[in-house]
Design an enzyme around this catalytic site. Structure first.
Site, mmCIF file in Angstrom:
data_model
loop_
_atom_site.group_PDB
_atom_site.id
_atom_site.type_symbol
_atom_site.label_atom_id
_atom_site.label_comp_id
_atom_site.label_asym_id
_atom_site.label_seq_id
_atom_site.Cartn_x
_atom_site.Cartn_y
_atom_site.Cartn_z
ATOM 1 C CE LYS A 191 -1.911 2.732 2.917
ATOM 2 N NZ LYS A 191 -1.762 3.952 2.101
ATOM 3 C CD GLU A 267 13.444 0.340 9.020
ATOM 4 O OE1 GLU A 267 14.061 1.209 9.659
ATOM 5 O OE2 GLU A 267 13.845 -0.824 8.908
ATOM 6 C CB CYS A 301 13.132 8.949 8.375
ATOM 7 S SG CYS A 301 14.134 8.012 7.219
ATOM 8 C CD GLU A 400 9.933 12.586 11.790
ATOM 9 O OE1 GLU A 400 8.791 12.130 11.929
ATOM 10 O OE2 GLU A 400 10.863 11.957 11.246
HETATM 11 P P1 NAD Z 1 2.445 8.116 7.974
HETATM 12 O O1 NAD Z 1 2.793 7.291 9.158
HETATM 13 O O2 NAD Z 1 1.406 9.144 8.121
HETATM 14 O O3 NAD Z 1 1.984 7.196 6.753
HETATM 15 C C1 NAD Z 1 2.777 6.132 6.289
HETATM 16 C C2 NAD Z 1 1.886 5.104 5.617
HETATM 17 O O4 NAD Z 1 1.014 4.543 6.606
HETATM 18 C C3 NAD Z 1 1.009 5.675 4.515
HETATM 19 O O5 NAD Z 1 0.938 4.734 3.471
HETATM 20 C C4 NAD Z 1 -0.338 5.813 5.218
HETATM 21 O O6 NAD Z 1 -1.424 5.783 4.317
HETATM 22 C C5 NAD Z 1 -0.325 4.611 6.131
HETATM 23 N N1 NAD Z 1 -1.212 4.702 7.308
HETATM 24 C C6 NAD Z 1 -1.628 5.809 7.963
HETATM 25 N N2 NAD Z 1 -2.434 5.453 8.993
HETATM 26 C C7 NAD Z 1 -2.524 4.112 8.997
HETATM 27 C C8 NAD Z 1 -3.202 3.153 9.814
HETATM 28 N N3 NAD Z 1 -3.965 3.526 10.846
HETATM 29 N N4 NAD Z 1 -3.057 1.852 9.527
HETATM 30 C C9 NAD Z 1 -2.277 1.438 8.501
HETATM 31 N N5 NAD Z 1 -1.633 2.300 7.686
HETATM 32 C C10 NAD Z 1 -1.742 3.620 7.935
HETATM 33 O O7 NAD Z 1 3.846 8.723 7.475
HETATM 34 P P2 NAD Z 1 4.088 9.749 6.282
HETATM 35 O O8 NAD Z 1 3.600 11.069 6.724
HETATM 36 O O9 NAD Z 1 3.616 9.169 5.005
HETATM 37 O O10 NAD Z 1 5.694 9.729 6.219
HETATM 38 C C11 NAD Z 1 6.472 10.475 7.037
HETATM 39 C C12 NAD Z 1 6.976 9.675 8.222
HETATM 40 O O11 NAD Z 1 7.699 8.536 7.767
HETATM 41 C C13 NAD Z 1 7.972 10.448 9.072
HETATM 42 O O12 NAD Z 1 7.702 10.249 10.429
HETATM 43 C C14 NAD Z 1 9.310 9.840 8.700
HETATM 44 O O13 NAD Z 1 10.311 9.991 9.678
HETATM 45 C C15 NAD Z 1 8.948 8.439 8.463
HETATM 46 N N6 NAD Z 1 9.949 7.764 7.626
HETATM 47 C C16 NAD Z 1 10.776 6.847 8.209
HETATM 48 C C17 NAD Z 1 11.762 6.232 7.452
HETATM 49 C C18 NAD Z 1 12.664 5.198 8.071
HETATM 50 O O14 NAD Z 1 13.208 4.396 7.322
HETATM 51 N N7 NAD Z 1 12.834 5.178 9.371
HETATM 52 C C19 NAD Z 1 11.903 6.537 6.093
HETATM 53 C C20 NAD Z 1 11.029 7.471 5.531
HETATM 54 C C21 NAD Z 1 10.046 8.072 6.319
#
Ligand code: NAD
Length: 497
Positions: A191, A267, A301, A400
């Site tokens: 997804k 992650e 991130c 963050e």
């Molecule tokens: P997010 O957590 O809002 O969303 C990530 C994914 O989860 C999306 O596909 C979203 O649709 C899905 N999602 C949201 N709510 C959900 C739920 N209740 N159940 C299942 N899936 C759900 O994150 P974002 O805003 O898309 O990305 C930014 C975040 O990602 C930042 O916190 C960043 O630090 C982190 N990030 C971490 C890494 C790493 O490798 N550690 C890499 C890139 C980004």
């Protein structure tokens, strides 16, 4: 071949044919409901394409197909050397389509084209090729047992894996998940983030072209709270691999506990420390301090958002960093000279602007940037921004922000630097800059993060694991260690008569 100009990329964008359909059971299909949602270009706010908006019924179809493919053995039981051939062919196809993919990622995410071509697409190719090439070189174990017995310890695929990824590095995080999950023989349902589905859909079709059997890979664009939650709570999904925010990661652990204890690897976010000692190569450190925060508009991130500087050089070093920040003023992502693009959307822009207000309110000193720019483009561009006089208890040092905002702190000695660095709920990445080998190594070891640079930031490649300590997560992407997240260890014990 000459590098493409902005005009070349703009012309290529006009002739791009975008297929926003979901990818289920080896075919591009509409959502069963017929519903679509637009995806927008963050650089100008214009619609790029309509994308299938999948729901529960599409998920059920994909899960049943993924399960059937897994049980059939068409992929899960294929000889690793044959799986390797498919993966390598897939990587080659992605490489052949690098311009198209770079453009899609540029338009969907607002990332500079130079980055999407040379970093994101290149990383996807390398990740898939590397994992494919590795998989027929992984041996299992025969432990030391009494002579009357023989034990085999084998790695077996989990089964059906759901992968949920974010919008900031859609293509590379997708590759980091798909490559080890598929190489180890799983079926996968991906997804993508709701607002950045395009490259994942494109590479799924390329996977089919490369010979990945039908049913092994599915890509379902759709909402996190509904479709994502459905996958994460599903009783017939064996593993969940996630990259995204810490709050959603916390939910996913709960979903796993409330459903079938699916293996859940996360992650998550970060607030990474970048520690500068007075004896470092300050030119290099100042240049990388800016890269560490402003690359991808700070929507990274591992961004080194806490710049922690030895007191004796604080003022001089801050001036050097500000000088470097001037090279990060945002521009059109389709211009190969652009270093920083817009924020992904108005919501993220609002978050960043809100934190700039918070920083001011907390008494930090805004020494560079802090404002919206290029407003007439229709995109959400934010200046590179630097706060000095930050204390680690301030919200702009703890939370963050996910935007181009640097918080500058100072320290007296190594002990204090480590204390500040570790005073965080996160533990994803960091760096220390010093030409004293003792200081550099002691500090690098003491900082509790998954990846630490010495005299570099963002160092690493496919050969090393990537992941977080503390609330930055528990999984490991990349390297052979990534295979652990997608396999179960099985012991077979044989007694001789
Ligand atoms: P997010 O957590 O809002 O969303 C990530 C994914 O989860 C999306 O596909 C979203 O649709 C899905 N999602 C949201 N709510 C959900 C739920 N209740 N159940 C299942 N899936 C759900 O994150 P974002 O805003 O898309 O990305 C930014 C975040 O990602 C930042 O916190 C960043 O630090 C982190 N990030 C971490 C890494 C790493 O490798 N550690 C890499 C890139 C980004």
């Amino acid at each position: 071949m000459a590098e493409k100009s902005r005009a070349d990329w703009q012309a290529a964008a006009k002739s791009l044919r975008i297929d926003g359909r979901a990818f289920i059971n080896g075919r591009s299909v509409d959502a069963l409901s017929g519903e679509t949602r637009p995806t927008f270009n963050p650089a100008n706010g214009q619609e790029i394409a309509q994308v299938a908006y999948c729901g529960i019924e599409d998920a059920e179809l994909a899960i049943a197909s993924a399960r059937a493919a897994f049980e059939s053995g068409v992929w899960s039981e294929m000889a690793p050397s044959d799986r390797k051939m498919v993966m390598v062919r897939w990587a080659e196809l992605i490489q052949q389509h690098q311009d198209e993919l770079a453009l899609l990622e540029c338009m969907d995410v607002g990332k500079p084209i130079d980055n999407t071509l040379n970093i994101d697409v290149a990383a996807a190719v390398r990740t898939i090729r590397w994992s494919g090439e590795a998989i027929d070189k992984v041996y299992d174990e025969i432990p030391p047992t009494p002579a009357s017995s023989l034990a085999l310890v084998q790695r077996l695929p989990l089964g059906v894996v759901a992968a949920i990824v974010p919008w900031n590095f859609p293509l590379s995080t997708t590759a980091w998940k798909l490559a080890p999950a598929l190489a180890t023989g799983n079926s996968v349902i991906l997804k993508p983030a709701t607002n950045t589905p395009l490259t994942a859909l494109r590479i799924a079709r390329l996977a089919a072209e490369a010979g990945l059997p039908d049913g092994v890979l599915h890509v379902l664009p759709g909402s996190g709270g509904s479709l994502g939650k459905h996958l994460a709570t599903h009783m017939d999904i064996d593993g969940l691999t996630f990259t995204g925010s810490t709050p959603v990661g916390q939910l996913l652990m709960q979903y796993s506990g409330q459903s079938n204890l699916k293996r859940t690897f996360l992650e998550l976010g970060g607030k990474s420390p970048n520690i500068i000692f007075a004896d470092a190569n300050l030119e290099a450190a100042a240049s990388m301090a800016a890269v560490a925060v402003f690359y991808n508009g700070g929507q990274t991130c591992t961004a080194g958002t806490r710049l922690i500087v030895e007191e004796s050089i604080h003022d001089r070093f801050l001036e050097m960093v500000i000088e470097n920040a001037r090279g990060w003023m945002p521009g059109d992502p389709m211009d190969p000279a652009t270093t920083m693009g817009p924020m992904i959307d108005s919501g993220q822009f609002g978050t960043v602007a809100g934190y700039v207000d918070v920083g001011r309110g907390e008494g930090a000193e805004l020494v560079f940037g802090g404002k919206r720019c290029l407003a007439d483009t229709g995109g959400h561009y934010h200046e590179p921004t630097i706060f000095s006089g930050v204390h680690n208890q301030m919200r702009i040092a703890q939370e963050e922000i996910f935007g181009p905002v640097m918080s500058v702190l100072s320290f007296k000695d190594a002990e204090e630097a480590v204390k500040i660095a570790n005073d965080s709920i996160y533990g994803l990445a960091g760096a220390v800059w010093s030409n004293n080998i003792n200081t550099a190594h002691k500090v690098a070891r003491a900082v509790r993060v998954g990846t630490m640079g010495i005299n570099n930031y963002f160092g690493g490649d496919m050969t090393v694991p990537f992941g977080g300590f503390k609330q930055s997560g528990n999984g490991r992407d990349k390297s052979m260690h990534a295979f652990n997240d997608y396999t179960e260890l099985k012991t077979t014990w044989i007694e001789f008569e």
